[in-house]
Design a protein around this motif. Structure first.
Motif: not given
Ligand SMILES: O=C(O)CCC(=O)C(=O)O
Length: 246
Positions: A188-201
């Protein structure tokens, strides 16, 4: 700190997106520092470095960085800008206290020529003693969209352990989950805005597609582990002299 709903999303799905984490000004400073670093590095790349750090599928005469390694160790400006108390609080909430960034990477994913990153689990690369105590914090430096190659995640795939990976002979850095396993986990796509973060295990399946768009998709990934946790079975050589403790 993460709220209960964010915590549950991370635990159930193996990843969590938080937009608006860093201000625009920080993002601009990060871009400035990365451009400076790339320019300083460009002239001194060995043939082997060129294969590792540069996009290979580009027109003759074009030099584009695929990635830069260990920004948190190599560039104090980036360390100071990006590793903020609020981020360390979240990291501690997820994997405990006394952490290090033992490895970090800037993924440049340049406009038009940015190559794909196949489906993989960070824990196969890192081989940690405790698979539940590896956290990647992926900071979007540009808006990361489906068009320019945002991350995709396999929801819940971190509950299935670490799978055997394979790599093309000439691309040891492109370890991947074989297709017959990867296809069991819809991405599944996880778009993020500039300055945002995506955390993953560390065990969450993830990938990014090529970037054929007109816009770069730069991101800075920090890999957090506990200071006292050994990597017992790493797939690549990690230089542990560059570990940054917090
Ligand atoms: O940014 C990408 O395309 C890949 C990122 C990744 O694999 C990671 O952060 O673990």
């Amino acid at each position: 700190m993460l709220n209960q709903s964010q915590l549950e999303t991370y635990q159930d799905q193996g990843h969590l997106t938080i937009n608006g984490f860093y201000p625009t000004e920080t993002v601009s400073q990060v871009i400035h520092e990365i451009n400076l670093w790339a320019e300083q590095t460009r002239a001194n790349l060995s043939d082997e470095d060129q294969r590792w750090y540069l996009e290979q599928d580009v027109p003759v005469g074009v030099t584009l960085f695929r990635k830069l390694d260990n920004p948190i160790y190599n560039r104090p400006v980036l360390r100071d800008l990006i590793v903020t108390p609020s981020l360390l609080e979240i990291a501690s909430q997820l994997i405990g206290d006394r952490l290090t960034v033992f490895f970090s990477q800037v993924f440049m994913k340049p406009a038009k020529y940015g190559g794909p990153k196949p489906v993989h689990q960070d824990n196969y690369y890192f081989g940690p003693a405790d698979e539940d105590r590896v956290l990647t914090v992926w900071v979007a430096i540009d808006n990361a969209t489906v068009e320019n190659g945002c991350l995709y995640y396999g929801d819940g795939s971190h509950h299935t352990g670490v799978h055997q990976h394979i790599a093309p002979a000439n691309e040891p850095f492109n370890l991947m989950v074989p297709n017959e396993v990867a296809k069991k986990f819809p991405m599944r796509a996880a778009p993020v805005d500039a300055g945002g973060i995506s955390l993953h295990h560390g065990s969450t399946f993830h990938q990014s597609s090529e970037n054929n768009s007109e816009f770069p998709r730069r991101a800075l990934a920090m890999h957090f582990i506990p200071q006292d946790m050994p990597l017992v079975n790493p797939a690549l050589d990690y230089d542990l002299s560059v570990v940054v403790p917090f």
